[in-house]
Enzyme design. Sequence first.
Site, PDB file in Angstrom:
ATOM      1  CG  HIS A  72      -2.112   0.895   1.117  1.00 24.91           C
ATOM      2  ND1 HIS A  72      -3.409   0.486   1.363  1.00 24.91           N
ATOM      3  CD2 HIS A  72      -2.200   2.217   0.821  1.00 24.91           C
ATOM      4  CE1 HIS A  72      -4.239   1.517   1.236  1.00 24.91           C
ATOM      5  NE2 HIS A  72      -3.526   2.583   0.908  1.00 24.91           N
ATOM      6  CD  GLU A  90      -6.799   3.477  -4.174  1.00 22.47           C
ATOM      7  OE1 GLU A  90      -6.029   4.436  -4.293  1.00 22.47           O
ATOM      8  OE2 GLU A  90      -7.927   3.581  -3.670  1.00 22.47           O
TER       9      GLU A  90
HETATM   10  C1  LIG Z   1      -8.596   8.157   1.401  1.00 23.29           C
HETATM   11  C2  LIG Z   1      -7.951   6.875   0.850  1.00 23.29           C
HETATM   12  O1  LIG Z   1      -7.769   7.031  -0.554  1.00 23.29           O
HETATM   13  C3  LIG Z   1      -7.256   5.902  -1.246  1.00 23.29           C
HETATM   14  O2  LIG Z   1      -6.801   6.393  -2.461  1.00 23.29           O
HETATM   15  C4  LIG Z   1      -7.635   7.081  -3.311  1.00 23.29           C
HETATM   16  C5  LIG Z   1      -7.067   8.021  -4.128  1.00 23.29           C
HETATM   17  C6  LIG Z   1      -7.829   8.716  -5.059  1.00 23.29           C
HETATM   18  C7  LIG Z   1      -9.172   8.450  -5.161  1.00 23.29           C
HETATM   19  N1  LIG Z   1      -9.962   9.157  -6.112  1.00 23.29           N
HETATM   20  O3  LIG Z   1     -11.174   8.905  -6.212  1.00 23.29           O
HETATM   21  O4  LIG Z   1      -9.460  10.051  -6.779  1.00 23.29           O
HETATM   22  C8  LIG Z   1      -9.749   7.515  -4.336  1.00 23.29           C
HETATM   23  C9  LIG Z   1      -8.960   6.825  -3.387  1.00 23.29           C
HETATM   24  C10 LIG Z   1      -6.057   5.212  -0.576  1.00 23.29           C
HETATM   25  O5  LIG Z   1      -6.020   3.883  -0.957  1.00 23.29           O
HETATM   26  C11 LIG Z   1      -6.077   5.243   0.934  1.00 23.29           C
HETATM   27  O6  LIG Z   1      -4.790   5.020   1.399  1.00 23.29           O
HETATM   28  C12 LIG Z   1      -6.601   6.567   1.504  1.00 23.29           C
HETATM   29  O7  LIG Z   1      -5.679   7.570   1.312  1.00 23.29           O
END
Ligand SMILES: C[C@H]1O[C@@H](Oc2ccc([N+](=O)[O-])cc2)[C@H](O)[C@@H](O)[C@H]1O
Length: 505
Positions: free
Chosen positions: A140, A185
């Site tokens: 992650h 992601e």
């Molecule tokens: C808040 C969590 O966000 C996840 O990452 C993302 C990044 C961008 C989007 N987006 O819709 O643009 C969604 C999720 C991440 O996996 C987690 O670690 C947190 O930061």
Amino acid sequence: MKYFENISDIVVELSEESFSSVIVWGYPEFVSLSLLLALCYASPRQERRFPDDFLFGTATASYQIEGGWNADGDTYNNYARDVEMMRELGLDAYRFSLSWARILPNGLANQINEPGVEFYNNYINEMLKYNITPMITLYHWDLPQKIQDLGGFLSPIFPEFFEDYARVVFERFGDRVKHWITFNEPREICYEGYGSSTKAPILNATDVGTYMCAKHLVLAHARAYHAYDKDYRSDQGGVCGITISVNWFGPLTDSEEDNFAAEIQRQAEWGIYAEPIFSEEGGFPKEFAERVAKNSEEQGYPRSRMPEFSPEEIEFVRGSADFFGLNHYTAFLISAAEHKQWYPMPSLYTDTDVGTYRPPEWASAASSWLKLAPNSIFNALTHLRNKYNDPVFYITENGWSQPPGSGLEDDDRITYYRAALNSVLDSLEAGVNLKGYMAWSLLDNFEWMEGYTERFGLYEVDFESSEKTRTPRKSAFIYKEIIRSRTIDPEYEPPTRTMWIDEGH
Ligand SMILES: C[C@H]1O[C@@H](Oc2ccc([N+](=O)[O-])cc2)[C@H](O)[C@@H](O)[C@H]1O
């Protein structure tokens, strides 16, 4: 022509089909929207329940909560309190990630940091003591420096390094951990890290960086999956999947152009990671790959900026997941012609060449990208289910941010979670094979480039206090009641501000 026996089936179908094609069972004439709505409201609503074996959890990531970066090692020092919070909420499961560098300080598998392994052993054992299912993400976003120095995700050798790390992890924790997620992601790793300047390592390689990273990441995922499948699954009996960020991208209008633009956006945002693993054909998504190849030629590149998979690689990657983990937060409306932004260099977004739009009535969170979009979980899950032949799904992240100092009465977050979980129920009723839901996040944490300015926690953390005191927000009580009752009561108000642990947890 379709026939329905239950009004609820019609309602589900209505979100996918145009109204005029729906015919009510026994009455083969077209029905108007107003008649249907009247029928829905007039019939007594059955209580909608989550299945008893549905896993409710929360999610975190090592870099965002652990602290203790230079110790043999916050959660690093507070893990027992964090497990106590999981028990207070009555969680079935907890998704967290391992710090690769805490286990293998130089990234390579020749030197294992035993105190780091012991920390995770204690953490896992504490969860298991209370029947909380650990769900582990191997990566992650915290890459050991040496692996970055060796090229990171741009190195063709990266998949080997990742497999070596995965084997150490399966070896050390696989006797107790049965849910594995290789990567969190890919889009954020590859586009934000290698195709733009919003995440580490911020390389100036926007034209090819995203696509090279995508290929190596997908191959690394498949190597870890096959290692598990071949050498660990028979003894350990777990499952291994990947988590892809899947926001919903629907067309701004019903035009053919906007529909095609939305498909191109879906292929670019998550198809380049999902298609090689979950589609029948394998490889990168066809229409988007063709577009990148055409753009590359017009831009004077001697070959496509998107690499190809060899036939052997396609076979190796295809089918390499036991489940599809999706992080879902929001939606965008996509236009072929309007709302476009200008990008200075060739990149994934000059390749998609579409416009994105969100209506002002969609409520905004503290994070600029996060808005409450109607039915987006249902839209995303039913689309993926149809596209990829009904895989098992877990929602591995979903949540809402508020600015610091918003206090404990987080009604916006409650509105968001109730809407999201109703969309989950719609999906389950439509037959989507969804096995669990992890709320982001258990507690406030470090939000990457935004630091501590965006708070996602069900528990507030007082970062000024030496103990980093955790206090449940109102949303924590609401989530606890949903988990306990397996239903969403829109009227439920927590009776007290005291958290307790139910007997037996
Ligand atoms: C808040 C969590 O966000 C996840 O990452 C993302 C990044 C961008 C989007 N987006 O819709 O643009 C969604 C999720 C991440 O996996 C987690 O670690 C947190 O930061």
